[in-house]
Design a protein around this motif. Structure first.
Motif, PDB file in Angstrom:
ATOM      1  N   CYS A  14       0.823  -1.209   0.000  1.00 19.53           N
ATOM      2  CA  CYS A  14       0.000   0.000   0.000  1.00 19.53           C
ATOM      3  C   CYS A  14       0.855   1.256   0.000  1.00 19.53           C
ATOM      4  O   CYS A  14       0.577   2.206  -0.740  1.00 19.53           O
ATOM      5  N   SER A  15       1.891   1.271   0.800  1.00 18.57           N
ATOM      6  CA  SER A  15       2.780   2.427   0.855  1.00 18.57           C
ATOM      7  C   SER A  15       3.407   2.680  -0.509  1.00 18.57           C
ATOM      8  O   SER A  15       3.424   3.814  -1.002  1.00 18.57           O
ATOM      9  N   HIS A  16       3.902   1.630  -1.134  1.00 22.23           N
ATOM     10  CA  HIS A  16       4.519   1.752  -2.452  1.00 22.23           C
ATOM     11  C   HIS A  16       3.511   2.264  -3.480  1.00 22.23           C
ATOM     12  O   HIS A  16       3.802   3.191  -4.245  1.00 22.23           O
ATOM     13  N   MET A  17       2.327   1.687  -3.496  1.00 18.64           N
ATOM     14  CA  MET A  17       1.315   2.090  -4.477  1.00 18.64           C
ATOM     15  C   MET A  17       0.876   3.539  -4.251  1.00 18.64           C
ATOM     16  O   MET A  17       0.741   4.306  -5.208  1.00 18.64           O
ATOM     17  N   ASN A  18       0.652   3.907  -3.009  1.00 21.92           N
ATOM     18  CA  ASN A  18       0.178   5.260  -2.709  1.00 21.92           C
ATOM     19  C   ASN A  18       1.248   6.321  -2.956  1.00 21.92           C
ATOM     20  O   ASN A  18       0.934   7.443  -3.356  1.00 21.92           O
ATOM     21  N   GLU A  19       2.511   5.981  -2.739  1.00 23.74           N
ATOM     22  CA  GLU A  19       3.589   6.943  -2.931  1.00 23.74           C
ATOM     23  C   GLU A  19       4.053   7.030  -4.382  1.00 23.74           C
ATOM     24  O   GLU A  19       4.330   8.118  -4.881  1.00 23.74           O
ATOM     25  N   ASP A  20       4.131   5.889  -5.064  1.00 24.56           N
ATOM     26  CA  ASP A  20       4.732   5.851  -6.395  1.00 24.56           C
ATOM     27  C   ASP A  20       3.754   5.642  -7.546  1.00 24.56           C
ATOM     28  O   ASP A  20       4.119   5.854  -8.708  1.00 24.56           O
ATOM     29  N   GLN A  22       0.076   6.597  -7.630  1.00 24.34           N
ATOM     30  CA  GLN A  22      -1.236   7.160  -7.294  1.00 24.34           C
ATOM     31  C   GLN A  22      -2.198   7.085  -8.471  1.00 24.34           C
ATOM     32  O   GLN A  22      -3.392   6.846  -8.286  1.00 24.34           O
ATOM     33  N   ASP A  23      -1.691   7.270  -9.687  1.00 18.82           N
ATOM     34  CA  ASP A  23      -2.540   7.201 -10.871  1.00 18.82           C
ATOM     35  C   ASP A  23      -3.123   5.801 -11.053  1.00 18.82           C
ATOM     36  O   ASP A  23      -4.275   5.637 -11.457  1.00 18.82           O
ATOM     37  N   ALA A  24      -2.339   4.785 -10.737  1.00 14.16           N
ATOM     38  CA  ALA A  24      -2.822   3.407 -10.847  1.00 14.16           C
ATOM     39  C   ALA A  24      -3.913   3.132  -9.815  1.00 14.16           C
ATOM     40  O   ALA A  24      -4.936   2.507 -10.138  1.00 14.16           O
ATOM     41  N   VAL A  25      -3.717   3.595  -8.595  1.00 16.85           N
ATOM     42  CA  VAL A  25      -4.721   3.382  -7.543  1.00 16.85           C
ATOM     43  C   VAL A  25      -6.025   4.071  -7.935  1.00 16.85           C
ATOM     44  O   VAL A  25      -7.114   3.500  -7.773  1.00 16.85           O
ATOM     45  N   LEU A  26      -5.942   5.258  -8.501  1.00 17.62           N
ATOM     46  CA  LEU A  26      -7.141   5.953  -8.964  1.00 17.62           C
ATOM     47  C   LEU A  26      -7.817   5.165 -10.077  1.00 17.62           C
ATOM     48  O   LEU A  26      -9.045   5.020 -10.094  1.00 17.62           O
ATOM     49  N   LEU A  27      -7.043   4.618 -10.993  1.00 16.78           N
ATOM     50  CA  LEU A  27      -7.606   3.815 -12.073  1.00 16.78           C
ATOM     51  C   LEU A  27      -8.318   2.578 -11.532  1.00 16.78           C
ATOM     52  O   LEU A  27      -9.394   2.212 -12.018  1.00 16.78           O
ATOM     53  N   ALA A  29      -9.856   2.334  -8.692  1.00 19.34           N
ATOM     54  CA  ALA A  29     -11.122   2.812  -8.138  1.00 19.34           C
ATOM     55  C   ALA A  29     -12.120   3.125  -9.247  1.00 19.34           C
ATOM     56  O   ALA A  29     -13.294   2.758  -9.160  1.00 19.34           O
ATOM     57  N   GLN A  30     -11.646   3.780 -10.291  1.00 22.69           N
ATOM     58  CA  GLN A  30     -12.534   4.184 -11.374  1.00 22.69           C
ATOM     59  C   GLN A  30     -13.052   2.993 -12.177  1.00 22.69           C
ATOM     60  O   GLN A  30     -14.240   2.912 -12.466  1.00 22.69           O
ATOM     61  N   LYS A  31     -12.175   2.081 -12.541  1.00 26.00           N
ATOM     62  CA  LYS A  31     -12.539   0.992 -13.449  1.00 26.00           C
ATOM     63  C   LYS A  31     -13.039  -0.273 -12.759  1.00 26.00           C
ATOM     64  O   LYS A  31     -13.926  -0.938 -13.260  1.00 26.00           O
ATOM     65  N   PHE A  32     -12.461  -0.609 -11.625  1.00 18.70           N
ATOM     66  CA  PHE A  32     -12.831  -1.854 -10.961  1.00 18.70           C
ATOM     67  C   PHE A  32     -13.711  -1.616  -9.738  1.00 18.70           C
ATOM     68  O   PHE A  32     -14.342  -2.537  -9.245  1.00 18.70           O
ATOM     69  N   HIS A  80       2.137  -8.890 -10.104  1.00 14.26           N
ATOM     70  CA  HIS A  80       1.736  -9.220 -11.474  1.00 14.26           C
ATOM     71  C   HIS A  80       0.248  -8.976 -11.700  1.00 14.26           C
ATOM     72  O   HIS A  80      -0.149  -8.481 -12.757  1.00 14.26           O
ATOM     73  N   THR A  81      -0.560  -9.286 -10.716  1.00 16.84           N
ATOM     74  CA  THR A  81      -2.002  -9.088 -10.834  1.00 16.84           C
ATOM     75  C   THR A  81      -2.348  -7.611 -10.931  1.00 16.84           C
ATOM     76  O   THR A  81      -3.171  -7.210 -11.766  1.00 16.84           O
ATOM     77  N   LEU A  82      -1.720  -6.782 -10.107  1.00 19.29           N
ATOM     78  CA  LEU A  82      -1.990  -5.342 -10.152  1.00 19.29           C
ATOM     79  C   LEU A  82      -1.570  -4.755 -11.502  1.00 19.29           C
ATOM     80  O   LEU A  82      -2.274  -3.907 -12.070  1.00 19.29           O
ATOM     81  N   ILE A  83      -0.456  -5.203 -12.045  1.00 17.09           N
ATOM     82  CA  ILE A  83      -0.025  -4.741 -13.368  1.00 17.09           C
ATOM     83  C   ILE A  83      -1.015  -5.195 -14.437  1.00 17.09           C
ATOM     84  O   ILE A  83      -1.417  -4.410 -15.302  1.00 17.09           O
TER      85      ILE A  83
END
Length: 93
Positions: A14-20, A22-27, A29-32, A80-83
């Motif tokens: 979570c720390s890695h995703m939120n810091e590096d 953020q655009d992916a985390v938003l995507l 939320a928007q798409k899934f 791999h799943t997140l990518i």
């Protein structure tokens, strides 16, 4: 059910995703997370079955649970799943 996702692994991802990424985390939320109008999102936790986000939609913070299409084996599988999830919406658009 697997116990391979400790709170430490979840916090690290979570720390890695939120810091590096953020655009992916938003995507996510928007798409899934069915929150197409989200303007920001934060990953709160991840486990073998899915991830918990919070998304900003019209000035409100909404909780989102996104289930994975399979049970994750470990942190590498999560990576791999997140990518793979990021590639899906871009192909469909």
């Amino acid at each position: 059910m697997t116990n391979s996702f400790t709170s430490e692994i979840s916090a690290r991802i979570c720390s890695h995703m939120n810091e590096d990424h953020q655009d992916a985390v938003l995507l996510y939320a928007q798409k899934f997370g069915s929150s197409a109008n989200a303007t920001a999102a934060k990953m709160l936790s991840i486990d073998a079955q899915g991830m918990n986000l919070t998304a900003e939609v019209s000035g409100e913070s909404l909780p989102i649970r996104i289930e994975f299409d399979h049970t994750l084996k470990d942190a590498e599988d999560a990576h791999h799943t997140l990518i793979d999830m990021l590639k899906q919406p871009r192909v469909q658009e």
